[in-house]
Design an enzyme around this catalytic site. Structure first.
Site, PDB file in Angstrom:
ATOM      1  CD  GLU A 111     -39.502  75.121  57.520  1.00 59.07           C
ATOM      2  OE1 GLU A 111     -38.906  75.049  56.831  1.00 59.07           O
ATOM      3  OE2 GLU A 111     -38.978  74.463  59.200  1.00 59.07           O
TER       4      GLU A 111
ATOM      5  CG  HIS B 257     -39.282  79.562  55.493  1.00 57.23           C
ATOM      6  ND1 HIS B 257     -37.562  79.616  56.053  1.00 57.23           N
ATOM      7  CD2 HIS B 257     -39.595  78.858  56.937  1.00 57.23           C
ATOM      8  CE1 HIS B 257     -36.903  79.214  56.993  1.00 57.23           C
ATOM      9  NE2 HIS B 257     -38.440  78.471  57.659  1.00 57.23           N
TER      10      HIS B 257
ATOM     11  CD  GLU C 140     -35.798  72.528  54.235  1.00 60.10           C
ATOM     12  OE1 GLU C 140     -34.342  73.358  54.633  1.00 60.10           O
ATOM     13  OE2 GLU C 140     -36.286  72.752  53.738  1.00 60.10           O
ATOM     14  CG  HIS C 141     -37.607  70.516  56.923  1.00 59.90           C
ATOM     15  ND1 HIS C 141     -36.871  71.305  58.143  1.00 59.90           N
ATOM     16  CD2 HIS C 141     -36.961  72.485  56.702  1.00 59.90           C
ATOM     17  CE1 HIS C 141     -35.727  72.087  58.465  1.00 59.90           C
ATOM     18  NE2 HIS C 141     -35.912  72.480  57.453  1.00 59.90           N
TER      19      HIS C 141
ATOM     20  CG  HIS D 247       0.670  51.181  37.160  1.00 60.35           C
ATOM     21  ND1 HIS D 247       0.229  52.517  36.430  1.00 60.35           N
ATOM     22  CD2 HIS D 247      -0.639  51.310  38.123  1.00 60.35           C
ATOM     23  CE1 HIS D 247      -0.439  53.690  36.626  1.00 60.35           C
ATOM     24  NE2 HIS D 247      -1.347  53.263  37.838  1.00 60.35           N
TER      25      HIS D 247
END
Length: 360
Positions: free
Chosen positions: A185, A188, A255-256, A350
């Site tokens: 990761e 990236h 995230e991971h 109501h």
């Protein structure tokens, strides 16, 4: 490229199996709450969706199938996919993205840059249909466009920002594989974040040394991204125990997340991690397998949103409609409570709707 198409077919088959299982579990249901009163839900696909596939740093056909397969399995009738042209090209779209669309039967495919694409999906244009929801990762500008368009009635699931990962390991982990998986990761971009959590100081030292070796094998632009992700954006966290490591993971809500610990502690650690987009168990389950092929969602919550949200699956493209039915005896039994609550909140219509039904 036949090999690339075969790989895409392989990935789609896994994603389809995973999401079909989710769809099977998301079936209509009803129950009898009391005599004469039933309630439940019916589950239906949303009517339309826009899928944004980024292309700013590179081309990502994997994002196309990670978003497209769940939408198709859910049964969304109107699917639009928007994708910017490949960087450094002459305005063309990556053919691999178009292959994904062909395999999934997605025919509304539009070449358009990120923020403009999000706006077009939200408002509709002469060529791009208006949709109800948009999903997909992108640059900060794309993320801001999704936030802005919510003011105009375009739904989005979550904000998918720069990628992040956390690897939780102990002394039993293989050093070379640890370093390799930390770099997955990290490559990236310079805005990514990678955190290594362990109770072994010796392991940190060994991994640091191995990282320097493996970084030398990467192209300069990827190595630069890795150094930023592992340095100022991330780093190593030394803890006293695996329990403390779990606490760090849950606070970070990555995230991971990958767990690489002694097998006798795996289940304990995995059960205790409750805030993560995904948890990959063991060193035979690297992030690259999850990103490209396993079939679990890979478009996952970032920036701490794993505390409150989940990855993009078939559920993202489904909605639940509550359904209830009461017979006269059941409504009569409930009438006193309904009237009491309506009168307390100041809604005479109501309560009158109930009183008039049962006036003598």
């Amino acid at each position: 490229d036949p090999a690339l198409e075969n790989a895409i077919v392989d990935a789609i088959s896994h994603l389809r199996a995973f999401n079909e299982q989710l769809l099977e579990r998301a079936s209509d249901w009803q129950m009898e709450i009391e005599n004469g009163l039933t309630a439940g839900e019916k589950i239906t696909p949303i009517s339309s969706v826009g899928l944004f596939v980024p292309s700013g740093k590179a081309s990502y056909p994997s994002v196309a199938y990670q978003l497209g397969v769940p939408a198709v399995v859910a049964g969304v009738k109107n699917i639009c996919l928007v994708v910017p042209p490949v960087p450094g090209g002459n305005g063309e779209v990556d053919p691999a993205v178009l292959v994904v669309c062909r395999l999934l039967g997605i025919t509304n495919v539009f070449r358009i840059n990120g923020p403009a694409g999000i706006a077009a999906l939200g408002f509709g244009t002469e060529t791009i249909p208006k949709v109800r929801k948009v999903v997909g990762p992108g640059s900060p500008a794309v993320t801001l466009a999704q936030v802005e368009m919510q003011r105009h009635g375009l739904a989005t699931m979550m904000l998918l920002g720069p990628t992040e990962s956390l690897v939780l390991a102990d002394h039993t982990a293989h050093v070379g594989r640890l370093a390799s998986d930390l770099l997955i990761e990290a490559e990236h971009g310079t805005d990514s974040s990678v955190v290594f959590v362990t109770n072994s100081e010796a392991l940190i030292d060994a991994v640091e040394e191995e990282l320097q070796i493996q970084l030398a094998d990467l192209p300069p632009v990827r190595a630069e991204a890795c150094r930023a992700s592992l340095g100022p954006n991330g780093g190593a966290v030394l803890v006293a125990s695996l329990n403390e490591a779990v606490d760090v993971a849950n606070m970070y809500a990555p995230e991971h997340c990958q767990v690489a610990v002694d097998a006798q502690y795996e289940d304990q650690v995995v059960d205790a991690i409750i805030n993560a987009g995904e948890i990959l168990i063991g060193q035979h389950t690297p992030f690259s397998a999850g990103n490209f092929l396993i079939g679990c969602p890979a478009s996952l919550p970032t920036s701490g949103f794993a505390h409150v949200s989940s990855g993009i699956t078939v559920d993202t493209f489904l909605k639940r409609t509550a359904i209830a039915r009461a017979n006269e005896p059941a409504l009569r039994r409930m009438s006193e409570s309904i009237i009491t609550l309506a009168d307390h909140e100041g809604f005479p219509a109501h309560s009158n709707a109930i009183r008039r039904r049962f006036q003598a």
